[in-house]
Motif scaffolding. Structure first.
Motif, mmCIF file in Angstrom:
data_model
loop_
_atom_site.group_PDB
_atom_site.id
_atom_site.type_symbol
_atom_site.label_atom_id
_atom_site.label_comp_id
_atom_site.label_asym_id
_atom_site.label_seq_id
_atom_site.Cartn_x
_atom_site.Cartn_y
_atom_site.Cartn_z
ATOM 1 N N GLU A 67 0.916 -1.089 -0.076
ATOM 2 C CA GLU A 67 0.099 0.060 -0.028
ATOM 3 C C GLU A 67 0.922 1.254 0.027
ATOM 4 O O GLU A 67 0.896 1.790 0.797
ATOM 5 C CB GLU A 67 -0.838 0.094 1.293
ATOM 6 C CG GLU A 67 -1.889 -1.251 1.315
ATOM 7 C CD GLU A 67 -2.728 -1.062 2.514
ATOM 8 O OE1 GLU A 67 -2.609 -0.339 3.486
ATOM 9 O OE2 GLU A 67 -3.164 -2.180 3.003
ATOM 10 N N LEU A 118 2.015 5.013 -0.757
ATOM 11 C CA LEU A 118 1.338 6.308 -0.729
ATOM 12 C C LEU A 118 2.148 6.963 -2.066
ATOM 13 O O LEU A 118 3.106 7.261 -2.283
ATOM 14 C CB LEU A 118 1.965 7.045 0.408
ATOM 15 C CG LEU A 118 1.060 8.485 0.388
ATOM 16 C CD1 LEU A 118 -0.172 8.500 0.617
ATOM 17 C CD2 LEU A 118 1.934 9.610 1.641
ATOM 18 N N TYR A 119 0.897 7.379 -3.023
ATOM 19 C CA TYR A 119 1.333 7.810 -4.489
ATOM 20 C C TYR A 119 2.480 7.108 -4.898
ATOM 21 O O TYR A 119 3.205 7.765 -5.692
ATOM 22 C CB TYR A 119 1.684 9.232 -4.302
ATOM 23 C CG TYR A 119 0.403 10.135 -3.444
ATOM 24 C CD1 TYR A 119 -0.748 10.217 -4.261
ATOM 25 C CD2 TYR A 119 0.470 10.676 -2.405
ATOM 26 C CE1 TYR A 119 -1.876 10.985 -3.854
ATOM 27 C CE2 TYR A 119 -0.691 11.291 -1.803
ATOM 28 C CZ TYR A 119 -1.745 11.513 -2.578
ATOM 29 O OH TYR A 119 -2.716 12.070 -2.111
ATOM 30 N N GLY A 120 2.697 5.858 -4.806
ATOM 31 C CA GLY A 120 3.466 5.229 -5.318
ATOM 32 C C GLY A 120 4.991 5.183 -4.842
ATOM 33 O O GLY A 120 5.859 4.621 -5.391
ATOM 34 N N VAL A 121 5.054 5.766 -3.528
ATOM 35 C CA VAL A 121 6.313 5.911 -2.821
ATOM 36 C C VAL A 121 6.152 4.929 -1.775
ATOM 37 O O VAL A 121 5.281 4.986 -0.696
ATOM 38 C CB VAL A 121 6.688 7.264 -2.179
ATOM 39 C CG1 VAL A 121 7.705 7.456 -1.459
ATOM 40 C CG2 VAL A 121 6.709 8.198 -3.537
ATOM 41 N N GLU A 122 7.332 3.906 -1.534
ATOM 42 C CA GLU A 122 7.381 3.139 -0.382
ATOM 43 C C GLU A 122 8.124 3.719 0.692
ATOM 44 O O GLU A 122 7.977 3.486 1.759
ATOM 45 C CB GLU A 122 7.992 1.675 -0.824
ATOM 46 C CG GLU A 122 7.117 0.943 -1.825
ATOM 47 C CD GLU A 122 7.777 -0.351 -2.213
ATOM 48 O OE1 GLU A 122 8.632 -0.567 -1.804
ATOM 49 O OE2 GLU A 122 7.203 -0.749 -3.298
ATOM 50 N N ARG A 180 10.745 13.849 -6.305
ATOM 51 C CA ARG A 180 9.465 14.541 -6.011
ATOM 52 C C ARG A 180 9.671 15.075 -4.538
ATOM 53 O O ARG A 180 10.019 14.415 -3.586
ATOM 54 C CB ARG A 180 8.385 13.637 -6.273
ATOM 55 C CG ARG A 180 8.178 13.088 -7.499
ATOM 56 C CD ARG A 180 6.879 12.397 -7.787
ATOM 57 N NE ARG A 180 7.032 11.124 -6.977
ATOM 58 C CZ ARG A 180 6.281 10.110 -7.098
ATOM 59 N NH1 ARG A 180 5.149 10.279 -7.584
ATOM 60 N NH2 ARG A 180 6.531 8.919 -6.567
ATOM 61 N N ARG A 186 7.664 17.876 -1.517
ATOM 62 C CA ARG A 186 6.613 18.577 -1.086
ATOM 63 C C ARG A 186 6.991 19.295 0.405
ATOM 64 O O ARG A 186 7.580 18.400 1.220
ATOM 65 C CB ARG A 186 5.437 17.806 -0.698
ATOM 66 C CG ARG A 186 4.826 17.395 -1.865
ATOM 67 C CD ARG A 186 4.107 18.571 -2.563
ATOM 68 N NE ARG A 186 3.452 17.994 -4.041
ATOM 69 C CZ ARG A 186 3.744 18.570 -5.109
ATOM 70 N NH1 ARG A 186 4.804 19.269 -5.315
ATOM 71 N NH2 ARG A 186 3.075 17.966 -6.092
ATOM 72 N N GLU A 243 11.089 12.019 -1.736
ATOM 73 C CA GLU A 243 11.169 10.614 -2.176
ATOM 74 C C GLU A 243 12.290 9.843 -1.986
ATOM 75 O O GLU A 243 13.443 10.682 -2.181
ATOM 76 C CB GLU A 243 10.370 10.284 -3.456
ATOM 77 C CG GLU A 243 11.111 10.597 -4.670
ATOM 78 C CD GLU A 243 10.475 10.253 -5.927
ATOM 79 O OE1 GLU A 243 9.837 9.165 -5.892
ATOM 80 O OE2 GLU A 243 10.721 10.778 -6.718
#
Length: 92
Positions: free
Chosen positions: A30, A32-36, A68, A70, A88
């Motif tokens: 699972e 988060l936005y493709g980030v492990e 990426r 934020r 990331e």
């Protein structure tokens, strides 16, 4: 979700304020936005809070590999921890 906090290092202590980076690992099933895995980087010695973001933004504009990022305000159990960059993690 696993939250890792490195041991306190004197290099992270500035004006009696502890600024420690964090590493967050998500469940591989699972992401988060493709980030492990991501890092919460502090702004030690960067009073503008823009160095990491502007560097990655510039790399993206030139079509080069970039991370990426934020900005975020980080809370743990309702307690404000600080202002961080969520970056990331790269796989090496």
């Amino acid at each position: 979700m696993f939250l890792h906090n490195p041991l306190l290092d004197p290099s992270y202590i500035s004006l009696a304020v502890v600024t420690v980076p964090f590493q967050i690992e998500f469940n591989p099933l699972e992401p988060l936005y493709g980030v492990e895995k991501m890092y919460l980087r502090n702004h030690f010695l960067d009073s503008t809070f823009l160095r990491d973001w502007s560097m990655n933004r510039m790399l993206a504009r030139f079509g080069l590999p970039h991370l990426r990022t934020r900005k975020l305000r980080f809370y743990i159990n309702g307690d404000y921890i600080g202002f961080y960059d969520a970056v990331e993690a790269i796989e090496q």
